[in-house]
Every structure is written in structure tokens, then in C-alpha cells.
Design a protein around this motif. Structure first.
Motif, mmCIF file in Angstrom:
data_model
loop_
_atom_site.group_PDB
_atom_site.id
_atom_site.type_symbol
_atom_site.label_atom_id
_atom_site.label_comp_id
_atom_site.label_asym_id
_atom_site.label_seq_id
_atom_site.Cartn_x
_atom_site.Cartn_y
_atom_site.Cartn_z
ATOM 1 N N LYS A 223 0.815 -1.217 0.000
ATOM 2 C CA LYS A 223 0.000 0.000 0.000
ATOM 3 C C LYS A 223 0.844 1.260 0.000
ATOM 4 O O LYS A 223 0.526 2.236 -0.688
ATOM 5 N N SER A 224 1.935 1.284 0.774
ATOM 6 C CA SER A 224 2.744 2.496 0.897
ATOM 7 C C SER A 224 3.369 2.896 -0.439
ATOM 8 O O SER A 224 3.573 4.084 -0.696
ATOM 9 N N GLU A 227 0.649 4.609 -2.391
ATOM 10 C CA GLU A 227 0.412 5.930 -1.804
ATOM 11 C C GLU A 227 1.442 6.932 -2.282
ATOM 12 O O GLU A 227 1.123 8.094 -2.555
ATOM 13 N N SER A 228 2.683 6.504 -2.395
ATOM 14 C CA SER A 228 3.736 7.396 -2.890
ATOM 15 C C SER A 228 3.523 7.725 -4.359
ATOM 16 O O SER A 228 3.656 8.887 -4.772
ATOM 17 N N TRP A 230 0.700 7.714 -5.977
ATOM 18 C CA TRP A 230 -0.476 8.591 -6.057
ATOM 19 C C TRP A 230 -0.105 10.023 -5.669
ATOM 20 O O TRP A 230 -0.550 10.981 -6.304
ATOM 21 N N ARG A 231 0.697 10.145 -4.632
ATOM 22 C CA ARG A 231 1.090 11.462 -4.145
ATOM 23 C C ARG A 231 1.835 12.257 -5.224
ATOM 24 O O ARG A 231 1.620 13.458 -5.402
ATOM 25 N N ALA A 237 -2.106 13.510 -0.983
ATOM 26 C CA ALA A 237 -2.226 12.161 -0.427
ATOM 27 C C ALA A 237 -3.526 11.513 -0.891
ATOM 28 O O ALA A 237 -4.532 12.204 -1.118
ATOM 29 N N ILE A 238 -3.505 10.227 -1.029
ATOM 30 C CA ILE A 238 -4.711 9.501 -1.424
ATOM 31 C C ILE A 238 -5.671 9.422 -0.240
ATOM 32 O O ILE A 238 -5.256 9.245 0.907
ATOM 33 N N PHE A 243 -8.603 4.644 -1.975
ATOM 34 C CA PHE A 243 -7.689 3.499 -2.017
ATOM 35 C C PHE A 243 -8.456 2.190 -2.103
ATOM 36 O O PHE A 243 -9.470 1.991 -1.435
#
Length: 331
Positions: A223-224, A227-228, A230-231, A237-238, A243
Motif C-alpha cells: 500500500k505504501s 500511496e507514494s 499517487w502522491r 495524499a490519497i 484506495f
């Protein structure tokens, strides 16, 4: 002739049983007691106060001992506890302080080598991990820690027909059209030792790799990482509502950079650079690290199974297309 000197017959016997019969008039009032208890209680010998432990104190002592044992973890150094005769060994047990989880600069693990990518043309799936762990860096093979579920999930989901060893990571493109890379190349003990800035910096490098090698699917392992990505892509941030694990919208496809044309010197041999390429579709999978316990193993398997079903179907389609091409050449 009778002998008158003999005693007359009687039922008394030689023991004279009458003398042993109970006599109520001679009995004392109250229960009978042992003669040794008839002495004054104040003069009776008693054990020293220091050798006598009250029940409450004994319970407290047992409870404290149990708590001390529970505080020792599996990775803690508890010394040699095999000898029951050593009472000081239990008292000397100390819990090893846990290592704090926080950012660690690259210099901390500068002595460890980076892990090269396993990449080639015509990949079915290009897996993006977080970064090499300590054992992965030391062995030189991806997802090498025995608690990591990556290779087992590949097999159980159907992505690989057999359980692959970490030592075969470089052969994955040739064996099963699968590639491996990471968003951060430097090793660390865990993801908490990485900064968001260096993770975000790795997104552009990933985009270039995908654009250059053009795999069909990019699998984000954790997930992380997503998230990066997407950012960087969306500048924020998502949200929790945005998500989801699994397939992402086609507008999120990877490798398409608007206004950028692949230069001839950047092209790889064996890669088809068709103008109709729509980018690599993204599948977000769970982290396979043994430290990631947010989801249960069964939940992880269900998510990976979705990618596995696509892989089995797509691999069969590729095999059929290859067979048809061979037939055309023969005819």
C-alpha cells in the motif's frame, strides 16, 4: 477321677478383658488429646519467622515471576535458562531494548550492496517492491527473508506453477515473463527507515522503466508504494475512500508520459514500441513482508488470487497466439 486343683472354667481369658472396657464414670469431659500436646503452647518450638511464607506472599511471588517470563520476547537475549539450580539466572534476565523504528540515512547501510533489477522485454507482470531488506541485500536475492510471503503467494495464487526459490529471481523473466524492481534501491531494515522524499523520487524512475520495457501489468507490492505513486501523480495524499487493492482505473496506467516520445537510443531490443500502446495497467497487491500484519494471510491470498487468475488466462492466450503464429509460418 477329677482334679479339684484346676481353676473353674471362665470366659475372661488370660487378658482380663474387663479391665479394658469403657468406664463412663471415670471418663474425662471433652475430647481426648495426645499427651505431647498437653504442654504449654507458649513453650512449643516454632520455625523462624523468616522461613515461613504466607499464602498471599507466595501468590505475589509467583505472579511477579510469571510477568518477568512474559516480558521476554522471542528475539530477546535471555541467557542460559536450562539449569534449574541457578536461582540468580532468573533474576538476572533483562529484556533487550527494542530498536526504535525511524528514518535511517543511506550511510547506515552503505556497506550493503543494492539489488539489481530482473527485467526483460515482453513481461506479463513487472513487480514493484519497496526496497531490499537486510537479508535480501546480504544474499543478493529478492524477498529472501524466510518470513516474507512473496514467493509463496506467487505460487498459491497461480502466478507461478510451482514454488520458486529466491535464488531464481534473476531467471524470472525467462521462466515466467515476470520482472522485479523496487521503488527505492537502497537497503534498510524496514520501510520506516525510508523517507517519503526518497520514495517519491523513485516514482519517476519507475515510470521510465515501464515506458522503456513496456510490461503488460505493473504489480505494486504494498500500500505504501501506491500511496507514494499517487502522491506524485496527483500532488496530494490519497484518501481512504480512493484506495483499494486490486485493479486500478485505466487512467492510472503506468509508462505513458504525455508529450514524451521514446528516443531511439532509449529503446530496448525485443520491445515492440507500438503507437497504440496504452500503458501498463496497475494492480495494487498487499505487502508480503512478515512485518505487515494489517491483513490476515487469507485476506492476502484472496487479493493475490485475482492477479493469479488473470495471469493464468493471459499466459494461455499468449501460448495460443504463439502456436498460431508457428502454424502460419509452417504453411
Amino acid at each position: 477321677m477329677t482334679d479339684d486343683s484346676r481353676p473353674a472354667p471362665t470366659f475372661q481369658g488370660r487378658l482380663q478383658l474387663d479391665s479394658f472396657m469403657f468406664n463412663a464414670s471415670a471418663a474425662t469431659v471433652g475430647p481426648r488429646r495426645s499427651p505431647r500436646l498437653s504442654t504449654n503452647s507458649s513453650t512449643a518450638a516454632r520455625p523462624p519467622a523468616s522461613s515461613k511464607i504466607s499464602p498471599a506472599r507466595a501468590i505475589t511471588k509467583r505472579k511477579a515471576s510469571t510477568q518477568a517470563d512474559d516480558s521476554v520476547g522471542a528475539d530477546d537475549d535471555i541467557g542460559d535458562i536450562s539449569s534449574p539450580s541457578s536461582s540468580s539466572s532468573t533474576a538476572s534476565r533483562t529484556k533487550r531494548p527494542r530498536q526504535k523504528s525511524g528514518y535511517a540515512p543511506p550511510s547506515v547501510y552503505a556497506h550493503l550492496p543494492h539489488l539489481p533489477d530482473a527485467i526483460a522485454p515482453n513481461l506479463l507482470i513487472f513487480f514493484i517492491g519497496l526496497n531490499p531488506g537486510i537479508q535480501t541485500a546480504r544474499t543478493g536475492h529478492a524477498y529472501a527473508h524466510p518470513t516474507n510471503l512473496f514467493w509463496r503467494l506467487l505460487h498459491s495464487s497461480g502466478i507461478t506453477p510451482r514454488l520458486v526459490s529466491p535464488t531464481e529471481d534473476r531467471q524470472m523473466p525467462a521462466l515466467y515473463s515476470l520482472g522485479l524492481t523496487n521503488i527505492v534501491s537502497r537497503p534498510s531494515r524496514n520501510g520506516a527507515e525510508l523517507s517519503k522524499a526518497e520514495m517519491d523520487a523513485g516514482v519517476a524512475i519507475l515510470e521510465e522503466k515501464v515506458r522503456r520495457w513496456r510490461p503488460e501489468v505493473v504489480c505494486v507490492v504494498g500500500k505504501s508504494i501506491w500511496e507514494s505513486m499517487w502522491r506524485v501523480r496527483h500532488g496530494r495524499a490519497i484518501k481512504a475512500s480512493e484506495f483499494r487493492y486490486g485493479w486500478q482505473d485505466e487512467k492510472e496506467n503506468m509508462g505513458l508520459v504525455e508529450g514524451v516520445v521514446q528516443k531511439e537510443e532509449e529503446k530496448e531490443e525485443g520491445v515492440v514500441y507500438g503507437a497504440d500502446w496504452k500503458g501498463a495497467r496497475i494492480f495494487v497487491a498487499t505487502s508480503t513482508s512478515g512485518l505487515a500484519a494489517t491483513l490476515k494471510p487469507k485476506e492476502k491470498e484472496e487479493i493475490w488470487k485475482e492477479l493469479g487468475e488473470w495471469t493464468v488466462k493471459r499466459r494461455a492466450e499468449r501460448a495460443a497466439a504463439t502456436a498460431a503464429a508457428v502454424m502460419v509460418e509452417r504453411n
